[in-house]
Design a protein around this motif. Structure first.
Motif, PDB file in Angstrom:
ATOM      1  N   THR A  69      42.464  30.976  41.679  1.00  0.00           N
ATOM      2  CA  THR A  69      43.245  32.016  42.367  1.00  0.00           C
ATOM      3  C   THR A  69      43.057  33.409  41.765  1.00  0.00           C
ATOM      4  N   ASN A  81      43.957  38.688  42.844  1.00  0.00           N
ATOM      5  CA  ASN A  81      44.067  37.440  43.588  1.00  0.00           C
ATOM      6  C   ASN A  81      42.843  37.310  44.503  1.00  0.00           C
ATOM      7  N   LYS A  82      42.036  36.275  44.295  1.00  0.00           N
ATOM      8  CA  LYS A  82      40.798  36.101  45.046  1.00  0.00           C
ATOM      9  C   LYS A  82      41.051  35.829  46.522  1.00  0.00           C
ATOM     10  N   LYS A  83      42.240  35.338  46.845  1.00  0.00           N
ATOM     11  CA  LYS A  83      42.523  34.923  48.218  1.00  0.00           C
ATOM     12  C   LYS A  83      43.069  36.055  49.083  1.00  0.00           C
ATOM     13  N   ASN A  84      43.939  36.910  48.493  1.00  0.00           N
ATOM     14  CA  ASN A  84      44.552  37.962  49.321  1.00  0.00           C
ATOM     15  C   ASN A  84      44.396  39.379  48.763  1.00  0.00           C
TER      16      ASN A  84
END
Length: 391
Positions: free
Chosen positions: A20, A40-43
């Motif tokens: 993450t 945050n790699k996702k958002n």
């Protein structure tokens, strides 16, 4: 290999942060580990991570901070908690990641030192705004039976939107229905209340949440002067002086309003049972002056943070905190025993260190040595020619 556990938490159960979060920048060093900026790699959310090491010697401070952040961070004046992660690393050792709100405005200590570096000082309304926000955070903690125990300028962080957040709950204490007071001497020496210091020498001494009131009063002086009282002394000597000295005040009280001086005086009432609570202080005239001006002051704070960051900030001063429940001081304070003229300046002050120093004094015919304000005279059992027979 046995699972890594605290008193109630199995840390192995937490997810790996690598899926993450990605470290992008080093922010600084905390009491128990380094602090980094993460993405945050996702958002794409930015946050701060406190990486706690070494992790194999799980300590109650880590568990206390986790429990307090998990249950009490849902308040505008407490740093938000995004989660805890466990990173296994056979080479460098396993580590815990506490992911927190990114307070990229720096600390209030940094800000006030920036003012002083420019030959200015922070205005009283702005000081009152910062203290009001800190008091609101402390009131939230106290209402939930939690004492911070390390309130100081470096633990009050700012956001670029002008937010004021309490951080660093590693030595915070949760009170229970049967235990309303504490008896552990813990905190950063210059900000520690007299009754907290007394717990080290007097085992039956206790204190309550009003120790945070004292620390906030010292922080108020810090916001005016740039440093806490006694900052020029070795921290161990400061611990001797705080209980004995009269309550401290601003370096030049005449330069400040009667309301600000009175607020500090109320916070620094030495008898904690007569000291006001944080709820009482929220009604003090110095604090209530910001009513109706909070939006303007928040905007002003944002502008000053921007100016401070454009000028490159200031050099950070680190004050180590101590925790005497374990019978020793923070490891970073420990150094090789050296010859001193005042035993209060020893970085490790225990029976063995004192005995060794007295033995050294005796062997070199030094019959006088101080312990804070106390003078010790050793009997040399011989004439040293220090005194003449003349009257």
């Amino acid at each position: 290999m046995f699972p890594l556990i605290g008193k109630t938490i199995i840390f192995d159960n937490f997810p790996d942060p690598s899926d993450t979060w990605e470290i992008t920048e080093t922010i600084g060093k905390g009491t128990y580990g380094k602090v980094f900026k993460v993405l945050n790699k996702k958002n794409g959310q930015k946050a701060a991570v406190k990486i706690l090491d070494p992790i194999h010697d799980i300590d109650e401070e880590i568990e206390a901070e986790y429990n307090i952040l998990k249950s009490l961070s849902d308040h505008p004046n407490v740093v938000r908690f995004y989660g805890i992660y466990f990173k296994k690393d056979k080479v460098n050792g396993d580590k815990l990641w506490l992911v927190l709100e990114l307070c990229n405005g720096g600390s209030v200590t940094d800000l006030v030192k920036g003012f002083l570096k420019r030959g200015e000082r922070m205005s009283e309304p702005l000081i009152a705004y910062i203290l009001h926000e800190a008091l609101m955070g402390l009131q939230h903690l106290h209402n939930n039976k939690t004492i911070h125990r390390d309130v100081k300028g470096n633990n009050i962080l700012l956001t670029t939107e002008g937010g004021v957040k309490l951080v660093d709950f590693g030595v915070s204490a949760q009170l229970t229905s049967t235990w309303h007071r504490r008896n552990t001497s813990v905190g950063t020496p210059f900000w520690m209340a007299p009754e907290v210091i007394a717990c080290e020498q007097q085992l039956d001494t206790t204190y309550d949440a009003r120790c945070d009131t004292w620390s906030l009063g010292i922080t108020a002086i810090e916001l005016g002067d740039g440093d806490p009282p006694l900052a020029d002394l070795h921290p161990m000597r400061a611990l001797f002086k705080i209980p004995r000295n009269p309550p401290p005040q601003l370096r030049q009280p005449e330069l400040w309003s009667a309301e600000f001086n009175d607020f500090i005086s109320k916070c620094l009432t030495k008898d904690y049972e007569k000291r006001p609570t944080v709820s009482d202080l929220l009604q003090h005239k110095f604090i209530t002056q910001i009513e109706g001006k909070d939006v303007m002051l928040q905007k002003q704070l944002m502008e000053f943070i921007g100016i401070h960051q454009c000028m490159g900030g200031t050099e950070k001063a680190r004050h180590e905190r101590i925790h005497t429940k374990k019978g020793n001081f923070n490891r970073s304070l420990i150094s090789n025993l050296k010859d001193v003229d005042d035993l209060a300046t020893l970085e490790v002050l225990d029976e063995n260190a004192v005995s060794e120093q007295l033995e050294k004094c005796y062997s070199r015919d030094q019959i006088y040595i101080y312990v804070g304000d106390i003078l010790i005279a050793l009997n040399p059992f011989q004439s040293l020619g220090l005194y003449s027979t003349k009257k």
